[in-house]
Design a protein around this motif. Structure first.
Motif, short mmCIF file in Angstrom:
data_model
loop_
_atom_site.label_atom_id
_atom_site.label_comp_id
_atom_site.label_asym_id
_atom_site.label_seq_id
_atom_site.Cartn_x
_atom_site.Cartn_y
_atom_site.Cartn_z
N VAL A 249 53.26 9.05 -6.61
CA VAL A 249 53.12 8.35 -5.33
C VAL A 249 52.58 9.30 -4.26
O VAL A 249 51.65 8.96 -3.50
CB VAL A 249 54.47 7.74 -4.89
CG1 VAL A 249 54.39 7.25 -3.44
CG2 VAL A 249 54.85 6.59 -5.80
N THR A 252 48.95 10.02 -4.98
CA THR A 252 48.10 8.88 -4.67
C THR A 252 47.86 8.76 -3.16
O THR A 252 46.73 8.51 -2.72
CB THR A 252 48.73 7.58 -5.20
OG1 THR A 252 48.88 7.68 -6.62
CG2 THR A 252 47.86 6.38 -4.87
N LEU A 253 48.91 8.95 -2.38
CA LEU A 253 48.77 8.90 -0.92
C LEU A 253 47.85 10.02 -0.42
O LEU A 253 46.99 9.80 0.45
CB LEU A 253 50.14 8.99 -0.26
CG LEU A 253 51.07 7.79 -0.48
CD1 LEU A 253 52.44 8.06 0.14
CD2 LEU A 253 50.47 6.52 0.12
N LEU A 257 44.16 9.54 1.39
CA LEU A 257 43.85 10.15 2.69
C LEU A 257 42.61 11.03 2.60
O LEU A 257 41.70 10.95 3.45
CB LEU A 257 45.06 10.96 3.17
CG LEU A 257 44.87 11.70 4.51
CD1 LEU A 257 44.60 10.72 5.63
CD2 LEU A 257 46.12 12.54 4.83
#
Length: 376
Positions: A249, A252-253, A257
């Motif tokens: 997670v 992925t973030l 970005l």
């Protein structure tokens, strides 16, 4: 603790609390058996965790009278605390423990420690739930034991059959990698040690035992069960899959970005932005999974692991680039949010493949077994 001049091959810890009625009988019986039957050098350690009866006096007297018997006094209660202290202070090549009631037939001791001394296995446990075991106990304890182990198999995916049998042994070199990460100091200590050993790919040897229930057992079943279930929940939250998902997670973030900044702010183009963003987060992802998910520290095999991590990255890049190419084949000029959504979905779809590759290939433990322990 009484002074012993040399480290034995096997050290057997007997954790006790207020056992004045049974301690002397237990230690003398165990001492006679080891003297007659065990073909390895050995030592018995009575680990007294804060007894308030005559246990200390009896333990010290036995250590003074019997050769290869030692006594250790702890100021706080907790079976796990007693085992941690005794095992940490031991110089033996294999450390073991058994309950003071000697419910397990002592003839299982040699099959328990021999595979560890030979290098065949890392951890060995007595089991009352495997084929070949002979057990005498009431239906209540039988139900509790089987229910608890069923929970471990379902929730923590345990592959060992019996976590609670008070008859276990560990190679000293394997224990050194496990003990710092075992948090429990009570009855859950055994289970946590076994779960960590399984997660780290150590070989767990099981010995079916003959076992007779001690009718004088003073274990508080309710409080122990509650503590065990809390321990199971803690290990579930700390499982490799949960840690991997957390790393995924975060990666992925970070990827999303970086992709937005590179493709939008710096106008590098979607394909180049994808390569840079994915490459940057892949390095951080491999490092985080190496240390946090799979518990690997130190420099051993780091180069190989990072090189194989690059291969996994290339596969992930191929999946995401293929998804991006497919999208552009459908729509030559898709909206930015559509591109990002397709790439995130493709990345999530590759997560399962990445986890399997990391677990079974990149961070897999060495196939060869440890060097057998030999006489000094």
């Amino acid at each position: 603790m009484s002074i012993v001049t040399s480290a034995p091959q096997v050290e057997i810890v007997v954790p006790v609390y207020n056992e004045q009625a049974t301690l002397e009988t237990c230690v003398r019986r165990l001492h006679r058996f080891l003297t007659a039957e065990l073909p390895f050098s050995w030592r018995i350690v009575v680990a007294d965790n804060a007894s308030v009866d005559a246990t200390e006096r009896i333990g010290r007297a036995l250590a003074g009278e019997l050769r290869d018997v030692a006594y250790m006094r702890l100021a706080q209660k907790g079976r796990g605390r007693a085992l941690r202290a005794a095992w940490s202070a031991s110089g033996a090549r294999v450390v073991a423990y058994m309950d003071v009631d000697l419910s397990t037939d002592l003839r299982a001791l040699l099959p328990l420690v021999a595979p560890l001394l030979s290098g065949h296995s890392d951890v060995a446990i007595g089991t009352r739930l495997a084929h070949g075991a002979r057990v005498v106990r009431g239906p209540k304890r039988e139900l509790i034991s089987r229910s608890y182990n069923a929970i471990l198999h379902t929730v923590l995916r345990a592959r060992f059959s019996d976590a609670q049998c008070g008859f276990k042994a560990v190679r000293a070199d394997a224990l050194a990698t496990l003990l710092p990460d075992v948090k429990d100091e009570g009855w859950f200590f055994d289970t946590e040690l076994l779960v960590l050993a399984q997660r780290r790919g150590l070989r767990i040897h099981e010995v079916p035992v003959d076992w007779v229930d001690d009718p004088d057992s003073r274990v508080d079943i309710v409080s122990t069960a509650k503590a065990d279930l809390l321990g199971v929940w803690r290990l579930l939250l700390d499982s490799p899959i949960v840690r991997f998902m957390s790393v995924g997670v975060a990666s992925t973030l970070a990827y999303a970005l970086l992709f937005v900044l590179l493709s939008g702010g710096l106008a590098l183009g979607a394909a180049l932005a994808n390569v840079i963003a994915l490459g940057t987060t892949a390095v951080a992802n491999t490092a985080a999974n190496r240390r946090w998910t799979f518990g690997i520290r130190g420099s051993a095999e780091r180069v190989r692991q990072y090189a194989q991590g690059v291969v996994v990255f290339v596969l992930t890049l191929a999946l995401t680039s293929g998804a991006l190419a497919t999208l552009h084949g459908i729509d030559a000029d898709p909206a930015g949010w559509v591109q990002l959504s397709v790439l995130v979905i493709a990345g999530l779809a590759a997560t399962v493949t990445r986890y399997v590759a990391l677990k079974s290939w990149v961070f897999v433990r060495a196939v060869g077994r440890p060097t057998p322990l030999r006489d000094a």
